[in-house]
Design a protein around this motif. Structure first.
Motif, PDB file in Angstrom:
ATOM      1  N   GLN A 116      85.113  44.154  31.773  1.00 59.56           N
ATOM      2  CA  GLN A 116      86.536  44.507  31.720  1.00 59.56           C
ATOM      3  C   GLN A 116      86.924  45.344  32.940  1.00 59.56           C
ATOM      4  OE1 GLN A 116      86.887  46.560  27.996  1.00 59.56           O
ATOM      5  NE2 GLN A 116      87.374  44.701  26.846  1.00 59.56           N
ATOM      6  N   ALA A 117      86.099  46.316  33.283  1.00 61.75           N
ATOM      7  CA  ALA A 117      86.394  47.172  34.438  1.00 61.75           C
ATOM      8  C   ALA A 117      86.417  46.337  35.719  1.00 61.75           C
ATOM      9  CB  ALA A 117      85.369  48.301  34.551  1.00 61.75           C
ATOM     10  N   LEU A 172      96.225  54.616  43.579  1.00 56.28           N
ATOM     11  CA  LEU A 172      97.013  54.733  42.359  1.00 56.28           C
ATOM     12  C   LEU A 172      96.196  54.261  41.159  1.00 56.28           C
ATOM     13  CD1 LEU A 172      99.662  55.480  41.027  1.00 56.28           C
ATOM     14  CD2 LEU A 172     100.340  53.100  41.289  1.00 56.28           C
ATOM     15  N   GLY A 173      95.424  53.209  41.332  1.00 54.35           N
ATOM     16  CA  GLY A 173      94.551  52.746  40.248  1.00 54.35           C
ATOM     17  C   GLY A 173      93.580  53.831  39.811  1.00 54.35           C
ATOM     18  N   GLU A 174      93.009  54.538  40.785  1.00 50.44           N
ATOM     19  CA  GLU A 174      92.108  55.654  40.461  1.00 50.44           C
ATOM     20  C   GLU A 174      92.845  56.722  39.656  1.00 50.44           C
ATOM     21  OE1 GLU A 174      89.853  57.399  43.759  1.00 50.44           O
ATOM     22  OE2 GLU A 174      90.334  55.585  44.894  1.00 50.44           O
ATOM     23  N   LEU A 175      94.033  57.079  40.101  1.00 51.49           N
ATOM     24  CA  LEU A 175      94.801  58.131  39.433  1.00 51.49           C
ATOM     25  C   LEU A 175      95.200  57.731  38.026  1.00 51.49           C
ATOM     26  CD1 LEU A 175      97.033  59.182  42.439  1.00 51.49           C
ATOM     27  CD2 LEU A 175      95.189  60.517  41.434  1.00 51.49           C
ATOM     28  N   ARG A 194      92.546  58.759  31.454  1.00 51.50           N
ATOM     29  CA  ARG A 194      91.813  58.430  30.232  1.00 51.50           C
ATOM     30  C   ARG A 194      91.637  59.623  29.295  1.00 51.50           C
ATOM     31  NH1 ARG A 194      88.606  58.564  34.525  1.00 51.50           N
ATOM     32  NH2 ARG A 194      86.872  60.021  34.543  1.00 51.50           N
ATOM     33  N   ASN A 195      91.552  60.812  29.839  1.00 52.37           N
ATOM     34  CA  ASN A 195      91.344  62.002  29.002  1.00 52.37           C
ATOM     35  C   ASN A 195      92.625  62.491  28.348  1.00 52.37           C
ATOM     36  OD1 ASN A 195      88.586  62.130  29.720  1.00 52.37           O
ATOM     37  ND2 ASN A 195      89.173  63.044  31.653  1.00 52.37           N
ATOM     38  N   TYR A 196      93.763  61.918  28.706  1.00 52.75           N
ATOM     39  CA  TYR A 196      95.042  62.406  28.214  1.00 52.75           C
ATOM     40  C   TYR A 196      95.768  61.400  27.343  1.00 52.75           C
ATOM     41  CZ  TYR A 196      93.882  65.831  31.650  1.00 52.75           C
ATOM     42  OH  TYR A 196      93.204  66.785  32.354  1.00 52.75           O
ATOM     43  N   LEU A 197      95.129  60.293  27.040  1.00 59.74           N
ATOM     44  CA  LEU A 197      95.743  59.284  26.185  1.00 59.74           C
ATOM     45  C   LEU A 197      95.459  59.621  24.727  1.00 59.74           C
ATOM     46  CD1 LEU A 197      94.681  56.102  28.181  1.00 59.74           C
ATOM     47  CD2 LEU A 197      96.895  57.256  28.222  1.00 59.74           C
ATOM     48  N   ALA A 198      96.383  59.265  23.873  1.00 61.52           N
ATOM     49  CA  ALA A 198      96.161  59.483  22.440  1.00 61.52           C
ATOM     50  C   ALA A 198      94.936  58.673  22.016  1.00 61.52           C
ATOM     51  CB  ALA A 198      97.384  59.049  21.648  1.00 61.52           C
ATOM     52  N   PRO A 199      94.083  59.263  21.201  1.00 61.24           N
ATOM     53  CA  PRO A 199      92.860  58.550  20.814  1.00 61.24           C
ATOM     54  C   PRO A 199      93.158  57.323  19.972  1.00 61.24           C
ATOM     55  CG  PRO A 199      92.993  60.711  19.744  1.00 61.24           C
ATOM     56  CD  PRO A 199      94.177  60.590  20.645  1.00 61.24           C
ATOM     57  N   LEU A 200      92.337  56.324  20.196  1.00 57.81           N
ATOM     58  CA  LEU A 200      92.380  55.111  19.392  1.00 57.81           C
ATOM     59  C   LEU A 200      91.319  55.234  18.301  1.00 57.81           C
ATOM     60  CD1 LEU A 200      92.471  52.457  22.262  1.00 57.81           C
ATOM     61  CD2 LEU A 200      94.369  53.106  20.780  1.00 57.81           C
ATOM     62  N   PRO A 201      91.385  54.392  17.284  1.00 58.05           N
ATOM     63  CA  PRO A 201      90.300  54.394  16.284  1.00 58.05           C
ATOM     64  C   PRO A 201      88.973  54.003  16.959  1.00 58.05           C
ATOM     65  CG  PRO A 201      92.160  53.053  15.553  1.00 58.05           C
ATOM     66  CD  PRO A 201      92.428  53.435  16.976  1.00 58.05           C
ATOM     67  N   GLN A 202      87.870  54.566  16.461  1.00 50.74           N
ATOM     68  CA  GLN A 202      86.563  54.186  16.988  1.00 50.74           C
ATOM     69  C   GLN A 202      86.279  52.772  16.525  1.00 50.74           C
ATOM     70  OE1 GLN A 202      84.793  55.762  19.144  1.00 50.74           O
ATOM     71  NE2 GLN A 202      85.967  57.658  19.123  1.00 50.74           N
ATOM     72  N   LEU A 248      87.852  52.738  31.420  1.00 50.86           N
ATOM     73  CA  LEU A 248      88.629  53.494  32.402  1.00 50.86           C
ATOM     74  C   LEU A 248      87.730  54.341  33.298  1.00 50.86           C
ATOM     75  CD1 LEU A 248      91.750  54.540  30.292  1.00 50.86           C
ATOM     76  CD2 LEU A 248      91.623  52.806  32.090  1.00 50.86           C
ATOM     77  N   THR A 249      86.659  54.886  32.743  1.00 51.29           N
ATOM     78  CA  THR A 249      85.703  55.648  33.555  1.00 51.29           C
ATOM     79  C   THR A 249      85.072  54.744  34.605  1.00 51.29           C
ATOM     80  OG1 THR A 249      85.242  57.188  31.752  1.00 51.29           O
ATOM     81  CG2 THR A 249      83.576  57.022  33.490  1.00 51.29           C
ATOM     82  N   LEU A 250      84.590  53.580  34.176  1.00 49.18           N
ATOM     83  CA  LEU A 250      83.996  52.629  35.121  1.00 49.18           C
ATOM     84  C   LEU A 250      85.018  52.143  36.142  1.00 49.18           C
ATOM     85  CD1 LEU A 250      81.656  50.338  32.995  1.00 49.18           C
ATOM     86  CD2 LEU A 250      81.012  51.842  34.881  1.00 49.18           C
ATOM     87  N   LEU A 251      86.241  51.903  35.695  1.00 50.24           N
ATOM     88  CA  LEU A 251      87.297  51.448  36.600  1.00 50.24           C
ATOM     89  C   LEU A 251      87.539  52.477  37.698  1.00 50.24           C
ATOM     90  CD1 LEU A 251      89.522  49.463  37.421  1.00 50.24           C
ATOM     91  CD2 LEU A 251      90.996  50.593  35.750  1.00 50.24           C
ATOM     92  N   ALA A 252      87.679  53.738  37.321  1.00 47.23           N
ATOM     93  CA  ALA A 252      87.896  54.798  38.315  1.00 47.23           C
ATOM     94  C   ALA A 252      86.731  54.869  39.288  1.00 47.23           C
ATOM     95  CB  ALA A 252      88.110  56.139  37.623  1.00 47.23           C
TER      96      ALA A 252
END
Length: 184
Positions: free
Chosen positions: A13-14, A47-50, A55-63, A73-77
């Motif tokens: 995906q990344a 901009l893609g990196e930013l 990722r740390n500021y998005l509302a959490p999704l269900p696990q 998002l970590t891998l993408l950055a």
């Protein structure tokens, strides 16, 4: 074994998002003089990196969706910041690093920080165009159009659209922010 499959999926995906961001950069640069393509690509990469760093500021999704999104998002950055992606635009990325707002938590949360980065990107692109002969320079508002398009493209590729961003800002921290227009 499931973790290996999930990691492979997240990695794929990344990588797909990186390719989509690079295609978006090429698309936005298509109608410009070829000398401006590296600058547009650098702005798109940065901009893609930013955006991925939000990722740390998005509302959490269900696990386990949250683990998947955060991992992607970590891998993408990381991949956007890699040498492989930066090949051919090192000079432009270095110039952006010298003049831009750094990728920090404030970028994700503070609208004025985002506005500063947008202004910086526009000025950077305009400066690159000024180096071209007058006859080859794009129309006066081309940089604003490109930056707006790049922002929309990168957010769409990463999956953070304006509605999502407004929802995040409004409901961040689990506390609903009531706007004046909502009070009856």
């Amino acid at each position: 074994m499931a973790d290996a499959v999930d990691q492979a999926k997240i990695s794929a995906q990344a990588e797909e998002r990186v390719e989509q961001i690079l295609r978006a950069a090429a698309s936005w640069a298509r109608e410009l003089p070829p000398a401006l393509a590296p600058a547009v690509r650098a702005v798109c990469i940065r901009l893609g990196e930013l955006v991925a760093d939000q990722r740390n500021y998005l509302a959490p999704l269900p696990q386990p969706q949250e683990n998947e999104r955060s991992g992607m998002l970590t891998l993408l950055a990381q991949r956007l910041a890699s040498t492989a992606v930066a090949t051919g635009v090192e000079k432009e990325l270095a110039a952006l690093t010298e003049i831009e707002l750094k990728s920090t938590g404030s970028w994700a949360l503070v609208p004025s920080a985002q506005a500063e980065w947008i202004t910086t990107a526009i000025r950077f692109l305009e400066g690159c165009a000024q180096q071209l002969p007058a006859a080859e320079r794009p129309d006066p508002y081309w940089a604003e159009d490109v930056v707006a398009g790049v922002i929309a493209s990168v957010r769409a590729v990463i999956g953070i659209d304006e509605l999502h961003a407004r929802t995040e800002a409004r409901y961040s921290g689990g506390v609903k922010v009531v706007r004046d227009e909502e009070v009856d």
